[in-house]
Design a protein around this motif. Structure first.
Motif, PDB file in Angstrom:
ATOM      1  N   LEU A 260       0.930  -1.115  -0.029  1.00  0.00           N
ATOM      2  CA  LEU A 260       0.037  -0.153   0.079  1.00  0.00           C
ATOM      3  C   LEU A 260       0.734   1.236   0.123  1.00  0.00           C
ATOM      4  O   LEU A 260       1.677   1.501   0.668  1.00  0.00           O
TER       5      LEU A 260
ATOM      6  N   ASP B  68      -2.316   4.982   3.616  1.00  0.00           N
ATOM      7  CA  ASP B  68      -3.508   4.255   4.195  1.00  0.00           C
ATOM      8  C   ASP B  68      -4.611   4.429   3.320  1.00  0.00           C
ATOM      9  O   ASP B  68      -4.808   5.497   2.682  1.00  0.00           O
ATOM     10  N   PRO B  69      -5.581   3.185   3.345  1.00  0.00           N
ATOM     11  CA  PRO B  69      -6.750   3.374   2.613  1.00  0.00           C
ATOM     12  C   PRO B  69      -7.672   4.709   2.748  1.00  0.00           C
ATOM     13  O   PRO B  69      -7.602   5.328   4.045  1.00  0.00           O
TER      14      PRO B  69
ATOM     15  N   TYR C 269      -7.596   2.219  -2.039  1.00  0.00           N
ATOM     16  CA  TYR C 269      -6.179   2.397  -1.819  1.00  0.00           C
ATOM     17  C   TYR C 269      -5.450   1.963  -3.387  1.00  0.00           C
ATOM     18  O   TYR C 269      -5.850   1.645  -4.157  1.00  0.00           O
TER      19      TYR C 269
ATOM     20  N   GLN D 279      -0.240   1.767   5.321  1.00  0.00           N
ATOM     21  CA  GLN D 279       0.938   2.217   4.145  1.00  0.00           C
ATOM     22  C   GLN D 279       2.055   1.442   4.500  1.00  0.00           C
ATOM     23  O   GLN D 279       2.410   1.098   5.566  1.00  0.00           O
TER      24      GLN D 279
END
Length: 151
Positions: free
Chosen positions: A10, A13-14, A30, A68
Motif C-alpha cells: 500500500l 493508508d486506505p 487504496y 501504508q
C-alpha cells in the motif's frame, strides 16, 4: 473472464468513505505498488501503481487493518469508467474491484519494510494484532465476510 491477482504494498493508508442513503456502505480506495518482474532498458519505473476499491465489509477490514507499506494480495476484477471533471474534460478510470484481500507477510516483516513506498517521512502505526498465534501472523476476526453491493 475478468480476473486479477495482485501482490504489492500500500502506498498510503486506505481512504474510506461511506455511501449516502438509508443503508450506508463503506467504500475503501487504496493504491498498490506492484513490482514489475522485468526492467526494460531505459525504464526507471520498477513498479506499477494500481488503484483498488473495496466495498462493504472488505472496505471496513481495509480501514481497520491496512496501513501504508503493508504487503497484501488482492484478487478482483478490472472495472473501467469515466466522468466529466470540473473543467468539462472527460476522465477515464481503471480500478480493480476487490473480491478478496489478505495479508502477504507477517506483521514483523511488514513493519521492517513499511518505508519502502511511503510518501511521508514516517509510516502510520500498524494496528496491534487481536491475538498472536506465535507464528508471527495475526489472527483474522470471525465474521469478516465479503459483501459487495452489486452482482
Amino acid at each position: 473472464m475478468n480476473k486479477v491477482i495482485l501482490m504489492g504494498r500500500l502506498t498510503r493508508d486506505p481512504e474510506v468513505r461511506y455511501s449516502q442513503g438509508e443503508s450506508s456502505t463503506a467504500v475503501a480506495r487504496y493504491t498498490l505498488a506492484v513490482d514489475r518482474r522485468f526492467k526494460r532498458n531505459g525504464d526507471d519505473q520498477t513498479a506499477d501503481f494500481i488503484g483498488c476499491v473495496a466495498f462493504g465489509r472488505s472496505a471496513e477490514f481495509a480501514e481497520k487493518y491496512f496501513r501504508q507499506g503493508l504487503k497484501v494480495i488482492v484478487t478482483g476484477r478490472i472495472q473501467t469508467g469515466s466522468y466529466t471533471n470540473r473543467d468539462g474534460q472527460r476522465v477515464y478510470t481503471t480500478d480493480v474491484v476487490v473480491e478478496d484481500q489478505e495479508f502477504a507477510e507477517s506483521k514483523a516483516v511488514s513493519d521492517a519494510n513499511a518505508g519502502r513506498y511511503q510518501a511521508a517521512p514516517a509510516p502510520a502505526p500498524a494496528p496491534a494484532p487481536a491475538a498472536d498465534a506465535g507464528d508471527g501472523f495475526m489472527n483474522i476476526p470471525d465474521g469478516i465476510d465479503e459483501e459487495l453491493p452489486f452482482n
